[in-house]
Design an enzyme around this catalytic site. Sequence first.
Site, PDB file in Angstrom:
ATOM      1  CG  ASP A  94      -7.677  -2.864  20.872  1.00 16.82           C
ATOM      2  OD1 ASP A  94      -6.731  -2.824  20.075  1.00 16.82           O
ATOM      3  OD2 ASP A  94      -8.485  -3.815  20.928  1.00 16.82           O
ATOM      4  CD  GLU A  98      -5.069  -2.845  12.493  1.00 19.86           C
ATOM      5  OE1 GLU A  98      -5.281  -4.005  12.900  1.00 19.86           O
ATOM      6  OE2 GLU A  98      -5.937  -1.952  12.473  1.00 19.86           O
ATOM      7  N   GLY A 133     -12.669 -11.050  12.062  1.00 18.64           N
ATOM      8  CA  GLY A 133     -13.778 -11.352  11.169  1.00 18.64           C
ATOM      9  C   GLY A 133     -13.644 -12.616  10.348  1.00 18.64           C
TER      10      GLY A 133
END
Length: 300
Positions: free
Chosen positions: A82, A134, A173
């Site tokens: 990951d 991603e 975040g």
Amino acid sequence: MNLVNTNDIYKKAMAKDYAIGGFCGYNMEMIQAIIEAAEFEKSPVLVQASCRVIDYAGADMIKAITEIAAKKASVPIALNLDHGDTIERCIECVDSGFTSVMLDNTGLPFDEQVRRTKTVVDYAHPRGVSVEGEICHKVEGPELYRTSVEEAVKFVELTGCDSLSICVGNAHGQAPDHEKQFDFELLENIHKAIPEIPLVLHATSIFSKAFLDKANSYNAGIAYSKNFSEADLHATMPHGVSKINSCMDLKIATTTAIRQYMQENPREMDPRKYFAMTRTALIEHIRYKIRNTFRSSAQA
């Protein structure tokens, strides 16, 4: 059961509108808890290790522990890197026996993200390893990152990745006081444009008040954040979301269990006892998430 890659288990999840949990495993107890919980619930599952976990424990060690635990189980288990930080890290994990890898290219230009991810795909696929891509771009405001339909389509076409992590209101975040909401119209449009690609959600850990109350009773000092709800996550699953990460909550649950044991048993010096308590607490937490959050019980 031997470790599997993610392709078949994601396709089954897409067909039945459930998601598979990607749970972080840092050591033997965490990995055992993930796999034992999955076995109890008869659910496929991902054991995940980030680049920081690889620095901490080593790719070969994480793979060995996961493989040994998986052989005692009857459910499909994938081992995923990951947020891999480099191409070399992804290659290291492929060579160490991981069955899935993800390269984090956040912040790089689109063409460079494509180049780096395709390099990983070209190395991983001939070795039977699946690749999670991603793609997102930075935006102004509290959401931080966003994925457009156009860049999702182009990224998949150019890289050949097997699944795709997207930002549709979720991003790592974000401030705790930002009320998190999915853009379901965007999610639906991405899924319609690439209907064969399983979609992945990061940064969606759910912390109930009771969960944080317990952690904070042992001096965690965690802010009460405005997270997504279970209903929010359930609503993403008909739109191609087949894997959802679960990391921060496992960190909190692990540390809370250790702190609780230490407070209740201040003179105890045997690590096996508090590690065993931690494993038990994690099994119950993960079983709950498999049943109620990801709804993947009995799908193995």
